[in-house]
Scaffold this motif. Structure first.
Motif, mmCIF file in Angstrom:
data_model
loop_
_atom_site.group_PDB
_atom_site.id
_atom_site.type_symbol
_atom_site.label_atom_id
_atom_site.label_comp_id
_atom_site.label_asym_id
_atom_site.label_seq_id
_atom_site.Cartn_x
_atom_site.Cartn_y
_atom_site.Cartn_z
ATOM 1 N N THR A 251 0.827 -1.198 0.000
ATOM 2 C CA THR A 251 0.000 0.000 0.000
ATOM 3 C C THR A 251 0.865 1.254 0.000
ATOM 4 O O THR A 251 0.543 2.253 -0.653
ATOM 5 C CB THR A 251 -0.946 0.017 1.211
ATOM 6 N N GLY A 252 1.971 1.196 0.738
ATOM 7 C CA GLY A 252 2.886 2.338 0.773
ATOM 8 C C GLY A 252 3.458 2.655 -0.592
ATOM 9 O O GLY A 252 3.678 3.817 -0.927
ATOM 10 N N LEU A 255 0.086 3.898 -2.931
ATOM 11 C CA LEU A 255 -0.550 5.182 -2.617
ATOM 12 C C LEU A 255 -0.041 6.342 -3.471
ATOM 13 O O LEU A 255 -0.846 7.126 -4.003
ATOM 14 C CB LEU A 255 -0.379 5.489 -1.128
ATOM 15 N N ARG A 259 -2.023 9.394 -5.703
ATOM 16 C CA ARG A 259 -1.844 10.786 -5.295
ATOM 17 C C ARG A 259 -1.248 11.636 -6.421
ATOM 18 O O ARG A 259 -1.614 12.797 -6.593
ATOM 19 C CB ARG A 259 -0.951 10.874 -4.059
ATOM 20 N N THR A 268 -9.442 1.277 -0.927
ATOM 21 C CA THR A 268 -8.677 1.353 0.321
ATOM 22 C C THR A 268 -9.576 1.804 1.474
ATOM 23 O O THR A 268 -10.799 1.934 1.316
ATOM 24 C CB THR A 268 -7.459 2.283 0.153
ATOM 25 N N TYR A 271 -8.521 5.713 6.243
ATOM 26 C CA TYR A 271 -7.309 6.303 6.801
ATOM 27 C C TYR A 271 -6.524 7.114 5.770
ATOM 28 O O TYR A 271 -5.617 7.859 6.122
ATOM 29 C CB TYR A 271 -6.399 5.214 7.391
ATOM 30 N N HIS A 272 -6.870 6.982 4.493
ATOM 31 C CA HIS A 272 -6.162 7.739 3.453
ATOM 32 C C HIS A 272 -6.866 9.039 3.065
ATOM 33 O O HIS A 272 -6.377 9.758 2.184
ATOM 34 C CB HIS A 272 -5.977 6.867 2.200
ATOM 35 N N GLN A 275 -4.656 12.307 3.394
ATOM 36 C CA GLN A 275 -3.565 12.385 2.423
ATOM 37 C C GLN A 275 -4.072 12.664 1.012
ATOM 38 O O GLN A 275 -3.472 13.437 0.260
ATOM 39 C CB GLN A 275 -2.762 11.079 2.434
ATOM 40 N N LEU A 276 -5.205 12.062 0.670
ATOM 41 C CA LEU A 276 -5.746 12.246 -0.678
ATOM 42 C C LEU A 276 -6.425 13.604 -0.830
ATOM 43 O O LEU A 276 -6.538 14.117 -1.950
ATOM 44 C CB LEU A 276 -6.700 11.108 -1.022
ATOM 45 N N THR A 342 -3.579 11.855 13.024
ATOM 46 C CA THR A 342 -4.203 10.595 12.641
ATOM 47 C C THR A 342 -5.076 10.082 13.782
ATOM 48 O O THR A 342 -4.606 9.957 14.915
ATOM 49 C CB THR A 342 -3.129 9.542 12.318
ATOM 50 N N ARG A 346 -11.422 5.417 13.696
ATOM 51 C CA ARG A 346 -11.796 5.802 12.339
ATOM 52 C C ARG A 346 -13.315 5.839 12.225
ATOM 53 O O ARG A 346 -13.913 6.894 12.156
ATOM 54 C CB ARG A 346 -11.150 4.855 11.346
#
Length: 429
Positions: A251-252, A255, A259, A268, A271-272, A275-276, A342, A346
């Motif tokens: 995933t790292g 991602l 992006r 996904t 939690y993203h 960032q998105l 973070t 969630r």
């Protein structure tokens, strides 16, 4: 003089008692979280201490948590509570480092949504954790690309394939170059990513990894549903509709492709979102439920649980902390809305917490609806980790070979999983 001596002795005894009580009212909580969540955990424990007077020492890391936990177990220096992934239950139970939970002794346990409790069960049907956070998978889609190409939101696998093909072949970013792809896929065998990703499609096909039989589990991948799932996802690879290097991506690794605008579809977890929102930008993405396969809509459910550790001398205090964590106040602190950090929570697992009222973001409501209606947890075998790794190896092999005989390969995976289940059964006995 004698009274003075007696009074002094009494005062000394009182101080000793108070001191021992103070020690008894300090618990240690370890959390598998990055430093980004450390301040949220501190906010949670500070509020708990203010309410109960019980002090909390915390420790968190997102890197080598399992190794540190194993060392603590070997040194008989475990904390009182561990906050860890729900998928870790089987491994920690195998290590003999967690205690059984009686939900009736956890105040507020009746407020936890039933679906979340499924993650807290061992293979024996007993509870060994209390869920504190939940999440499910959904699609992040480049809305601007989709609308530019005049395509609908994907509702089925066929829709998803058409969208992925258009994003790959029809220049959705308008730069005149063939430099975009449809799906972002992490298909690496590292930590079992290929299995983690494929689980969504296996359930959407109407299949599963295992089926319960005679009080135990039996492998169940070598069938039409399993072949349909692997065949559909492999076709995305073989038709060039996924990002370059997807077969070895975690995933790292995956991602950044979404992006940066290299891909336009990303399955996904929530939690993203933050960032998105930064890149490619909140205004160009949309969050949609997963598309329906032959078996309907389905999504991998995951979460975080609180475990009471073996050897704790502060069981009652530990139960109080967990009760506070799952309370509306604890859940709202853990959600960390507006903090820029973070979150620990969630999706809230407390049915009295309205995610919309706190998040004020309809995308979170989409994730909650997916979790409430379509979520699946991995089967509650004694230890899921080796099964996840074995299936990831097998799935990766299929996805990387457009000529592989899928039914034959799935049969091999089932045989490997069967051997692992036999091993786990023998260890349990």
């Amino acid at each position: 003089m004698r009274r003075t001596i007696k009074a002094s002795l009494a005062a000394g005894v009182a101080l000793l008692i108070m001191g021992s009580q103070a020690l008894a009212e300090t618990i240690k909580v370890w959390s598998r979280q990055t430093d980004e969540s450390a301040v949220i955990l501190k906010n949670l424990t500070d509020a708990f201490t203010a309410k109960t007077g019980i002090q909390v020492e915390t420790y968190n890391t997102g890197m080598d948590f399992e190794q540190r936990l194993a060392r603590a177990a070997a040194g008989r220096d475990l904390p009182d509570i561990v906050v860890n992934d729900d998928s870790a239950l089987g491994q920690m139970l195998k290590m003999g480092i967690i205690q059984q939970i009686d939900p009736a002794k956890i105040e507020g346990s009746d407020q936890v949504v039933p679906a979340a409790w499924e993650s807290a069960k061992g293979a024996d049907g007993k509870f060994y954790a209390v869920p504190v956070s939940a999440q499910a998978f959904a699609l992040f889609v480049r809305k601007d690309w989709r609308e530019k190409l005049g395509l609908p939101q994907p509702k089925t696998w066929d829709d998803l394939r058409k969208l992925a093909e258009a994003f790959t072949k029809n220049d959705p970013d308008g730069n005149g170059k063939a430099d975009t792809f449809g799906m972002t896929i992490p298909a690496s065998t590292v930590r079992g990513y290929a299995s983690w990703f494929m689980s969504n499609f296996i359930w959407e096909a109407g299949g599963d990894y295992l089926k319960q039989e005679n009080g135990g589990f039996k492998p169940d991948l070598a069938n039409k549903a399993g072949a349909d799932a692997l065949g559909f996802v492999r076709s995305l690879f073989c038709e060039g509709l996924v990002q370059p290097g997807a077969i070895n991506a975690t995933t790292g690794d995956a991602l950044p492709t979404f992006r940066s605008g290299q891909t336009g579809i990303f399955l996904t977890g929530p939690y993203h979102i933050a960032q998105l929102d930064e890149q490619p930008g909140k205004n160009v993405i949309e969050v949609l439920p997963p598309p329906a396969g032959p078996g309907g809509v389905a999504a991998l459910a995951e979460g975080t649980s609180a475990y009471i550790m073996a050897g704790t001398k502060h069981r009652e205090a530990a139960e109080k902390f967990i009760s506070f964590f799952i309370s509306p106040q604890g859940q709202e602190i853990g959600m960390a809305e507006g903090s820029g950090h973070t979150p620990l929570v969630r999706l809230p697992i407390n049915k009295n917490v309205d995610v919309n009222a706190i998040r004020k973001d309809p995308r979170w409501e989409t994730f909650k609806e997916v979790f409430d209606k379509h979520s699946h947890y991995v089967p509650p075998v004694p230890n899921w980790t080796p099964i996840r790794m074995a299936t990831a190896e097998g799935f990766n092999k299929i996805l990387s070979n457009c000529n592989a005989d899928i039914p034959a390969e799935l049969k091999k995976i089932d045989e490997t999983v069967a051997a692992e289940l036999t091993k786990q059964k023998a260890l349990a006995e």
